[in-house]
Design an enzyme around this catalytic site. Structure first.
Site, PDB file in Angstrom:
ATOM      1  CE  LYS A 220      -2.058  -1.138   3.883  1.00 36.92           C
ATOM      2  NZ  LYS A 220      -1.489  -2.470   4.164  1.00 36.92           N
TER       3      LYS A 220
ATOM      4  NE  ARG B 255       1.787  -5.212  10.880  1.00 42.33           N
ATOM      5  CZ  ARG B 255       2.933  -5.059  10.207  1.00 42.33           C
ATOM      6  NH1 ARG B 255       4.042  -5.585  10.648  1.00 42.33           N
ATOM      7  NH2 ARG B 255       2.939  -4.368   9.087  1.00 42.33           N
TER       8      ARG B 255
ATOM      9  NE  ARG C 154       6.361  -0.653   9.856  1.00 43.41           N
ATOM     10  CZ  ARG C 154       5.305  -0.629   9.065  1.00 43.41           C
ATOM     11  NH1 ARG C 154       5.347   0.073   7.945  1.00 43.41           N
ATOM     12  NH2 ARG C 154       4.214  -1.284   9.384  1.00 43.41           N
TER      13      ARG C 154
ATOM     14  NE  ARG D 119      -4.436  -1.266   8.918  1.00 45.83           N
ATOM     15  CZ  ARG D 119      -3.374  -0.713   8.334  1.00 45.83           C
ATOM     16  NH1 ARG D 119      -3.397   0.536   7.938  1.00 45.83           N
ATOM     17  NH2 ARG D 119      -2.285  -1.421   8.121  1.00 45.83           N
TER      18      ARG D 119
ATOM     19  NE  ARG E  85       7.638  -3.073   6.414  1.00 43.00           N
ATOM     20  CZ  ARG E  85       6.321  -2.887   6.351  1.00 43.00           C
ATOM     21  NH1 ARG E  85       5.828  -2.057   5.451  1.00 43.00           N
ATOM     22  NH2 ARG E  85       5.507  -3.509   7.159  1.00 43.00           N
TER      23      ARG E  85
END
Ligand code: B4P
Length: 205
Positions: A27, A158, A147, A102, A141
């Site tokens: 996204k 998630r 993160r 969401r 990532r």
């Protein structure tokens, strides 16, 4: 506040686009390209919440625990953050929502806001990808972006949260004739080309 709009005229700048997809679907990656193309502001709730958290403001402090555990931040906090941004003049002629709404509650709040401002969503883009691919992307990532929510346990949480709380939005927007499902298991360039052609088809219809 009112949206400046000439009746029947909807050019690229007045588009309101929503991106939905599981974590890691791209996204953020595709939104950054699409805002350049459409020349509308990029409203990423993930980025807004991470910024609030980094700046240690009260909203960020409330959101931090949820984000770090891979859970959704409560609707009231998200709506507060988004509401502030929507009131900004730069959003008066359209915007791109990345990772918002969401939940069905957030979708209903957005619909209500747009209805009272005489606006509507132009298109909802779903980025669809298989779970193994998403997990691999987020692990990559984790190596570069550091993160805190890209650990294996949080990624798993998630994914579950997406299935339970966000995927019902696909039906919600399909029933309203707004949904375009895009195969995100291709290169970023291929995905973006597909998105562009769907945007153009919508704009021309
Ligand atoms: P987000 O920031 O929205 O994060 P995301 O879903 O993990 O990522 P995205 O899909 O944008 O992936 P990206 O492009 O980076 O949310 C983070 C957290 O904030 C949530 O868990 C929640 O706690 C909170 N939150 C945010 N919005 C909320 C809301 N509305 N309500 C409640 N809580 C909210 O891509 C991932 C990786 O894949 C990148 O490294 C990228 O380089 C790579 N990639 C992308 N496209 C690729 C492709 N085509 N091929 C190969 N790799 C690709």
């Amino acid at each position: 506040m009112g949206w400046t709009r000439i009746a029947g005229f909807e050019d690229a700048r007045s588009m309101i686009v929503v991106f939905i997809g599981p974590p890691g679907a791209g996204k953020g990656t595709q939104s950054r390209r699409l805002v350049e193309y459409l020349r509308v502001p990029h409203l990423s709730t993930g980025d807004m919440l991470r910024k609030a958290k980094a700046e240690k403001d009260p909203v960020g402090a409330l959101a931090a625990g949820f984000m770090d555990r891979g859970q959704l931040v409560p609707d009231a906090i998200v709506m507060e953050v988004v509401g502030h941004r929507l009131e900004h003049p730069e959003c008066q002629n359209g915007c791109l929502f990345d990772g918002f709404p969401r939940t069905l509650g957030q979708a209903a709040s957005l619909d209500e806001y747009l209805r009272t401002h005489n606006r509507r969503i132009s298109v909802v883009l779903e980025l669809a990808a298989a779970e193994e691919e998403l997990i691999a992307r987020m692990k990559r990532r984790a190596l570069t972006e550091n993160r805190v929510d890209d650990t294996p346990e949080t990624i798993h949480e998630r994914m579950i949260v997406y299935e339970r709380q966000t995927s019902p939005l696909l039906k919600y927007y399909r029933e309203r004739g707004l949904l375009e499902s895009v195969n995100a298991m291709r290169s970023p360039d291929e995905v973006f080309q597909d998105i562009q052609s769907r945007i153009e088809a919508r704009r021309g219809s």
